[in-house]
Every structure is written in structure tokens, then in C-alpha cells.
Design a protein around this motif. Structure first.
Motif, PDB file in Angstrom:
ATOM      1  N   ALA A   1      64.711  49.823  23.053  1.00 46.84           N
ATOM      2  CA  ALA A   1      64.060  49.291  24.014  1.00 46.84           C
ATOM      3  C   ALA A   1      64.220  47.753  24.280  1.00 46.84           C
ATOM      4  N   PHE A   2      65.118  47.242  23.506  1.00 51.89           N
ATOM      5  CA  PHE A   2      65.414  46.094  23.424  1.00 51.89           C
ATOM      6  C   PHE A   2      66.171  45.500  24.972  1.00 51.89           C
ATOM      7  N   ASN A   3      65.587  44.470  25.408  1.00 55.04           N
ATOM      8  CA  ASN A   3      66.003  43.642  26.540  1.00 55.04           C
ATOM      9  C   ASN A   3      66.700  42.458  26.303  1.00 55.04           C
ATOM     10  N   LYS A   4      68.014  42.479  26.283  1.00 53.77           N
ATOM     11  CA  LYS A   4      68.655  41.312  25.828  1.00 53.77           C
ATOM     12  C   LYS A   4      68.453  40.289  26.766  1.00 53.77           C
ATOM     13  N   ASP A   5      68.192  40.146  27.846  1.00 57.01           N
ATOM     14  CA  ASP A   5      67.808  39.167  28.572  1.00 57.01           C
ATOM     15  C   ASP A   5      66.719  38.168  28.441  1.00 57.01           C
ATOM     16  N   ARG A   6      65.635  38.880  27.689  1.00 55.45           N
ATOM     17  CA  ARG A   6      64.393  38.426  27.188  1.00 55.45           C
ATOM     18  C   ARG A   6      64.051  38.478  25.756  1.00 55.45           C
ATOM     19  N   SER A   7      65.256  38.989  25.119  1.00 53.39           N
ATOM     20  CA  SER A   7      65.153  39.229  23.509  1.00 53.39           C
ATOM     21  C   SER A   7      63.811  39.594  22.998  1.00 53.39           C
ATOM     22  N   GLN A   8      63.248  40.809  23.930  1.00 55.34           N
ATOM     23  CA  GLN A   8      61.967  41.263  23.473  1.00 55.34           C
ATOM     24  C   GLN A   8      62.128  42.896  23.785  1.00 55.34           C
ATOM     25  N   TYR A   9      61.193  43.526  23.508  1.00 54.63           N
ATOM     26  CA  TYR A   9      61.238  45.036  23.652  1.00 54.63           C
ATOM     27  C   TYR A   9      60.267  45.534  24.695  1.00 54.63           C
ATOM     28  N   HIS A  10      60.784  46.227  25.346  1.00 54.30           N
ATOM     29  CA  HIS A  10      59.918  46.836  26.428  1.00 54.30           C
ATOM     30  C   HIS A  10      58.871  48.228  25.985  1.00 54.30           C
ATOM     31  N   CYS A  11      57.545  47.877  26.185  1.00 55.82           N
ATOM     32  CA  CYS A  11      56.728  48.647  25.878  1.00 55.82           C
ATOM     33  C   CYS A  11      56.823  50.069  26.154  1.00 55.82           C
ATOM     34  N   ASN A  12      56.968  50.287  27.565  1.00 58.69           N
ATOM     35  CA  ASN A  12      57.194  51.522  27.877  1.00 58.69           C
ATOM     36  C   ASN A  12      58.071  52.204  27.389  1.00 58.69           C
TER      37      ASN A  12
ATOM     38  N   ASP B   1      56.516  45.590  14.668  1.00 60.82           N
ATOM     39  CA  ASP B   1      56.534  43.986  14.257  1.00 60.82           C
ATOM     40  C   ASP B   1      57.419  43.296  15.084  1.00 60.82           C
ATOM     41  N   ALA B   2      57.916  44.393  16.093  1.00 62.80           N
ATOM     42  CA  ALA B   2      58.993  43.817  17.426  1.00 62.80           C
ATOM     43  C   ALA B   2      57.965  43.112  18.451  1.00 62.80           C
ATOM     44  N   ASP B   3      58.649  42.198  19.130  1.00 66.65           N
ATOM     45  CA  ASP B   3      58.087  41.274  20.471  1.00 66.65           C
ATOM     46  C   ASP B   3      58.062  42.011  21.546  1.00 66.65           C
ATOM     47  N   LEU B   4      56.721  42.442  22.019  1.00 64.61           N
ATOM     48  CA  LEU B   4      56.686  43.331  23.344  1.00 64.61           C
ATOM     49  C   LEU B   4      56.684  42.426  24.313  1.00 64.61           C
ATOM     50  N   PHE B   5      56.961  43.327  25.625  1.00 69.19           N
ATOM     51  CA  PHE B   5      56.732  42.667  26.817  1.00 69.19           C
ATOM     52  C   PHE B   5      56.698  43.966  27.888  1.00 69.19           C
ATOM     53  N   VAL B   6      55.967  43.817  29.090  1.00 66.66           N
ATOM     54  CA  VAL B   6      55.993  44.509  30.245  1.00 66.66           C
ATOM     55  C   VAL B   6      56.427  43.472  31.352  1.00 66.66           C
ATOM     56  N   PRO B   7      57.160  43.850  32.392  1.00 66.11           N
ATOM     57  CA  PRO B   7      57.876  43.230  33.224  1.00 66.11           C
ATOM     58  C   PRO B   7      57.156  41.950  33.933  1.00 66.11           C
ATOM     59  N   ASP B   8      55.850  42.074  34.222  1.00 69.04           N
ATOM     60  CA  ASP B   8      55.040  41.083  34.947  1.00 69.04           C
ATOM     61  C   ASP B   8      54.378  40.084  33.609  1.00 69.04           C
ATOM     62  N   SER B   9      54.632  40.114  32.583  1.00 68.91           N
ATOM     63  CA  SER B   9      54.258  38.982  31.625  1.00 68.91           C
ATOM     64  C   SER B   9      55.187  38.628  30.590  1.00 68.91           C
ATOM     65  N   PRO B  10      54.909  37.265  30.186  1.00 70.55           N
ATOM     66  CA  PRO B  10      56.091  36.915  29.084  1.00 70.55           C
ATOM     67  C   PRO B  10      55.870  37.732  27.849  1.00 70.55           C
ATOM     68  N   PHE B  11      54.903  38.306  27.554  1.00 73.26           N
ATOM     69  CA  PHE B  11      54.585  39.045  26.391  1.00 73.26           C
ATOM     70  C   PHE B  11      53.220  39.828  26.380  1.00 73.26           C
ATOM     71  N   VAL B  12      53.154  40.825  25.611  1.00 71.59           N
ATOM     72  CA  VAL B  12      51.971  41.272  25.418  1.00 71.59           C
ATOM     73  C   VAL B  12      51.764  41.584  23.914  1.00 71.59           C
ATOM     74  N   PHE B  13      50.375  41.670  23.519  1.00 72.31           N
ATOM     75  CA  PHE B  13      50.132  42.123  22.113  1.00 72.31           C
ATOM     76  C   PHE B  13      50.004  43.578  21.975  1.00 72.31           C
ATOM     77  N   GLY B  14      49.916  44.139  23.013  1.00 70.17           N
ATOM     78  CA  GLY B  14      50.030  45.936  23.014  1.00 70.17           C
ATOM     79  C   GLY B  14      49.809  46.260  24.398  1.00 70.17           C
ATOM     80  N   GLU B  15      49.933  47.752  24.568  1.00 69.28           N
ATOM     81  CA  GLU B  15      49.809  48.257  25.891  1.00 69.28           C
ATOM     82  C   GLU B  15      49.130  49.858  25.495  1.00 69.28           C
ATOM     83  N   ALA B  16      48.489  50.257  26.438  1.00 70.73           N
ATOM     84  CA  ALA B  16      48.083  51.515  26.305  1.00 70.73           C
ATOM     85  C   ALA B  16      47.816  52.229  27.663  1.00 70.73           C
ATOM     86  N   ASP B  17      48.224  53.579  27.567  1.00 67.36           N
ATOM     87  CA  ASP B  17      48.260  54.340  28.765  1.00 67.36           C
ATOM     88  C   ASP B  17      47.307  55.445  28.542  1.00 67.36           C
TER      89      ASP B  17
END
Length: 176
Positions: free
Chosen positions: A47-58, A81-97
Motif C-alpha cells: 500500500a506504500f506510495n513512494k511519492d507521498r511516503s505514506q500508505y493508501h488506506c483503500n 503504525d503506518a502513516d495513512l492517506f486517502v487521495p484528497d487528504s494530506p493524511f488520515v487517522f483512519g478510514e471506514a467503509d
């Protein structure tokens, strides 16, 4: 009313003491029986995105969703313990579907300026918040309600561990 069950799954290496500390507040404030899974997922390199150095929630949530197929639990939440993101945010604490019944939450940003009891409380607030979304609750405008949309770790500090009266009434309606 039968209680919903939630499978808590570690993703990477979050401290087990923090993951175990989620069971009681999830039961007390959301009426969810939480079970810590014996299955742990490794660090989510997929889930790692190297451009953002974060992990994609989805991507993480898709992997977590496969665990529901063979589990008696109705809901699943990853704790990472990974730093999470969704495309329209700089980061998220969490995500739920709520449709897929899958959530993920991260300790990464909650750790900023907190340790010990303060960190444990932040993590519990975020877990209860994500479980609320899984059950069907939306965001709340009351900054003290657990369902308020936090944008900083300090927002989590101001929130109560449980829902406000409006959200509690909605939770009772959803659980009927």
C-alpha cells in the motif's frame, strides 16, 4: 439486541497493549464486541506510495476485507503504525467503509506529543470513532463528540470517548 462483533487485526507492529485496550471502550460506547485476531498482517508494503511516503488506506482495507470471509465476526478493523492517506487528504487517522464492513486506523499521527495514557486515550477515541462509522454513524458537528471529524491529534484530545446525545440516539435507532 444481538451485539455486532468486530475483529481487530494488527497491520505492521502496533503495540499489542494498545490494541488490547480497545475492547472495553468499543463495547461500552458502541455496543460492539471486539475480538483481537490471532492473525496479524505484516507491514503493508503493498500500500506504500513512494511519492507521498505514506500508505493508501483503500489497499489495506481490501486486504483486511478478505479476513471477514472465514471469520465469524461481522466487522473488521485494522490497527497500524503506518502513516495513512486517502487521495484528497494530506493524511488520515483512519478510514471506514460501512458497505464492506472494513476500517483501518493508524497510530502514526496520534503519537504526536502523546505517550502513555494520553496516547492510549487518543487511540481509543479513534477506534470508537471508526467503529461508529462501521455501524452507520456519520460525522457530528459537536467538537466533544467521538464522531466529530478530527483534523489534529489535539482534536482527539478534546473529544469524549463516547457519542453525544444526538449520536447516541442515532446509535440506538441503528441498533434496533
Amino acid at each position: 439486541m444481538p451485539q455486532k462483533t468486530l475483529l481487530l487485526v494488527t497491520v505492521g507492529n502496533p503495540p499489542s497493549t494498545l490494541v488490547n485496550s480497545l475492547q472495553e471502550p468499543l463495547a461500552t460506547h458502541m455496543g460492539v464486541s471486539a475480538v483481537v485476531s490471532r492473525t496479524a498482517l505484516s507491514s503493508p508494503a503493498y500500500a506504500f506510495n513512494k511519492d507521498r511516503s505514506q500508505y493508501h488506506c483503500n489497499a489495506i482495507m481490501r486486504r483486511l476485507g478478505t479476513l471477514l470471509e472465514d471469520a465469524p465476526q461481522e466487522l473488521v478493523m485494522g490497527v497500524t503504525d503506518a502513516d495513512l492517506f486517502v487521495p484528497d487528504s494530506p493524511f488520515v487517522f483512519g478510514e471506514a467503509d460501512r458497505e464492506s464492513k472494513v476500517a483501518v486506523m493508524s497510530l502514526y499521527r496520534l503519537r504526536q506529543g502523546a505517550e502513555g495514557e494520553a496516547l492510549r486515550r487518543r487511540v481509543q477515541v479513534e477506534a470508537v470513532h471508526q467503529a461508529g462509522h462501521l455501524i452507520g454513524l456519520s460525522y457530528c458537528e459537536d467538537a466533544r463528540c467521538v464522531m466529530f471529524f478530527p483534523q489534529t491529534p489535539q482534536d482527539c484530545d478534546r473529544k469524549q470517548l463516547g457519542p453525544c446525545n444526538v449520536c447516541r440516539n442515532e446509535l440506538n435507532r441503528l441498533n434496533r
